[in-house]
Design a protein around this motif. Structure first.
Motif, mmCIF file in Angstrom:
data_model
loop_
_atom_site.group_PDB
_atom_site.id
_atom_site.type_symbol
_atom_site.label_atom_id
_atom_site.label_comp_id
_atom_site.label_asym_id
_atom_site.label_seq_id
_atom_site.Cartn_x
_atom_site.Cartn_y
_atom_site.Cartn_z
ATOM 1 N N LYS A 73 0.836 -1.212 0.000
ATOM 2 C CA LYS A 73 0.000 0.000 0.000
ATOM 3 C C LYS A 73 0.868 1.260 0.000
ATOM 4 N N ILE A 74 2.014 1.186 0.690
ATOM 5 C CA ILE A 74 2.924 2.333 0.704
ATOM 6 C C ILE A 74 3.493 2.582 -0.687
ATOM 7 N N VAL A 75 3.835 1.510 -1.383
ATOM 8 C CA VAL A 75 4.379 1.653 -2.742
ATOM 9 C C VAL A 75 3.377 2.371 -3.639
ATOM 10 N N ASP A 76 2.090 2.041 -3.509
ATOM 11 C CA ASP A 76 1.060 2.718 -4.301
ATOM 12 C C ASP A 76 1.027 4.213 -4.003
ATOM 13 N N ARG A 77 1.254 4.580 -2.743
ATOM 14 C CA ARG A 77 1.269 5.998 -2.371
ATOM 15 C C ARG A 77 2.506 6.698 -2.922
ATOM 16 N N ILE A 78 3.638 6.002 -2.938
ATOM 17 C CA ILE A 78 4.871 6.603 -3.443
ATOM 18 C C ILE A 78 4.781 6.853 -4.938
ATOM 19 N N ASP A 79 4.140 5.938 -5.649
ATOM 20 C CA ASP A 79 4.004 6.037 -7.110
ATOM 21 C C ASP A 79 2.932 7.081 -7.446
ATOM 22 N N THR A 80 3.278 8.347 -7.310
ATOM 23 C CA THR A 80 2.291 9.421 -7.406
ATOM 24 C C THR A 80 1.713 9.594 -8.807
ATOM 25 N N ASP A 81 2.460 9.232 -9.854
ATOM 26 C CA ASP A 81 1.915 9.360 -11.204
ATOM 27 C C ASP A 81 1.248 8.077 -11.691
ATOM 28 N N ALA A 82 1.207 7.066 -10.793
ATOM 29 C CA ALA A 82 0.487 5.815 -11.058
ATOM 30 C C ALA A 82 0.903 5.154 -12.368
ATOM 31 N N ASP A 83 2.208 5.195 -12.669
ATOM 32 C CA ASP A 83 2.676 4.547 -13.892
ATOM 33 C C ASP A 83 3.200 3.141 -13.645
ATOM 34 N N GLY A 84 3.083 2.668 -12.409
ATOM 35 C CA GLY A 84 3.522 1.319 -12.082
ATOM 36 C C GLY A 84 4.981 1.219 -11.685
ATOM 37 N N TYR A 85 5.662 2.373 -11.625
ATOM 38 C CA TYR A 85 7.080 2.391 -11.259
ATOM 39 C C TYR A 85 7.321 3.430 -10.162
ATOM 40 N N VAL A 86 8.284 3.133 -9.305
ATOM 41 C CA VAL A 86 8.764 4.118 -8.325
ATOM 42 C C VAL A 86 10.076 4.666 -8.857
ATOM 43 N N SER A 87 10.048 5.938 -9.213
ATOM 44 C CA SER A 87 11.256 6.583 -9.737
ATOM 45 C C SER A 87 12.124 7.075 -8.582
ATOM 46 N N HIS A 88 13.345 7.473 -8.918
ATOM 47 C CA HIS A 88 14.221 8.045 -7.893
ATOM 48 C C HIS A 88 13.593 9.293 -7.281
ATOM 49 N N ALA A 89 13.003 10.145 -8.125
ATOM 50 C CA ALA A 89 12.402 11.383 -7.625
ATOM 51 C C ALA A 89 11.255 11.085 -6.653
ATOM 52 N N GLU A 90 10.433 10.095 -6.980
ATOM 53 C CA GLU A 90 9.306 9.753 -6.107
ATOM 54 C C GLU A 90 9.789 9.175 -4.785
#
Length: 316
Positions: A73-90
């Motif tokens: 659930k935390i990963v979903d919150r980190i992925d703010t643009d909802a593209d399925g990836y957590v970028s370095h900036a996020e």
């Protein structure tokens, strides 16, 4: 001598609401955790960096299944643009947010204690009277270490005035944050440096010599041998801290030591977590990659047990 009932009440209030001494002492580093960052010894540093210190304690009580579920659930919150990836900036933004949240919670806790008239401001008089009220009435006569209490009051007033941007004697929430956590604000830099020098400079010459530098970290018991890390710190003092090689640390050198502005620990941690978990090396991580390495991001009863076993094995 028996204290008047009102005096006893004031004293108890002051003891209960005063900001603890360890919170007034500014840490001489801006790191994300007090734990050593060594993945071979466990991931407690990463847990506190990723979750914040208090939330990391909560995860330590969970089962692995509960921990993984919450992490997803935390990963979903980190992925703010909802593209399925957590970028370095996020990930960088998330870690900065978690560290800031600890500060905000700390400030909110004390805010309620000091805003006595509920005007959404903390006046210097409110802080002073709540923290030192009884002692002020008695001019610190009933305090064993009178000089120390007077010095604490002087230090608090200097810090409060530095944080009080418009000089009206009242702190907004942001100004009170600067008062409690001056290391987070550029305009409080001089106060942080001054307090650090005062804490360590035992002979009062305004400089920190090698003995004072080591003495602040290590005071040997009778017959105790000097740990190896002390020798390392002595080397750091002479080779890195004392830049002009005069045998002392002045305010400028102390500033470079305790406030290394060029180091972004959140950025470093984001890069570290991605480097360790990005299996396809595309410089971003998916939820699957995170969950496959869940014990690096969060703890649980299982990870604690495993780390305890490692520590016991090392001790044998």
């Amino acid at each position: 001598m028996l204290l008047p009932l009102l005096g006893v009440t004031s004293l108890l209030v002051a003891m209960a609401t005063a900001v603890p001494a360890q919170e007034k002492r500014v840490h001489r580093h801006g790191d994300l955790s007090d734990h050593v960052h060594d993945d071979t010894q466990g991931f407690q540093y990463d847990h506190e960096a990723f979750l914040g210190k208090e939330e990391a304690k909560t995860f330590d009580q969970l089962t692995p299944e509960e921990s993984k579920e919450r992490l997803g659930k935390i990963v979903d919150r980190i992925d703010t643009d909802a593209d399925g990836y957590v970028s370095h900036a996020e990930l960088h933004h998330w870690i900065k947010h978690r560290q800031r949240r600890y500060i905000e919670e700390n400030v909110n806790k004390h805010w309620k204690e000091y805003d006595l008239n509920k005007d959404d401001m903390v006046a210097w008089e409110e802080y002073k009277n709540t923290t030192y009220g009884y002692y002020l009435d008695e001019e610190f006569d009933d305090v064993d270490d009178k000089a120390s209490y007077k010095a604490m009051l002087t230090r608090d007033e200097r810090r409060f005035k530095a944080a009080d941007g418009n000089g009206d004697g009242k702190a907004t929430k942001e100004e009170f944050t600067a008062f409690l956590h001056p290391e987070e604000f550029d305009h409080m830099k001089n106060v942080v440096v001054a307090e650090t020098v005062e804490d360590i400079d035992k002979n009062g010459d305004g400089l920190i010599n090698l003995d004072e530098y080591i003495g602040d970290m290590f005071s040997p018991e009778d017959g105790e041998s000097e740990p190896e890390w002390v020798q390392t710190e002595k080397k750091h003092f002479s080779e890195f801290r004392d830049t002009n090689k005069d045998g002392f640390l002045d305010a400028s050198e102390v500033s470079k030591w305790i406030l290394p502005g060029e180091v972004d620990h959140a950025d470093n941690e984001a890069r570290h977590l991605i480097h360790e978990t990005d299996t396809d090396k595309d410089d971003r991580i998916t939820k699957q990659e995170v969950l496959a390495n869940w014990n690096m991001f969060v703890g649980s009863q299982a990870t604690n047990y495993g780390e305890d076993l490692t520590k016991r094995h090392d001790e044998l």
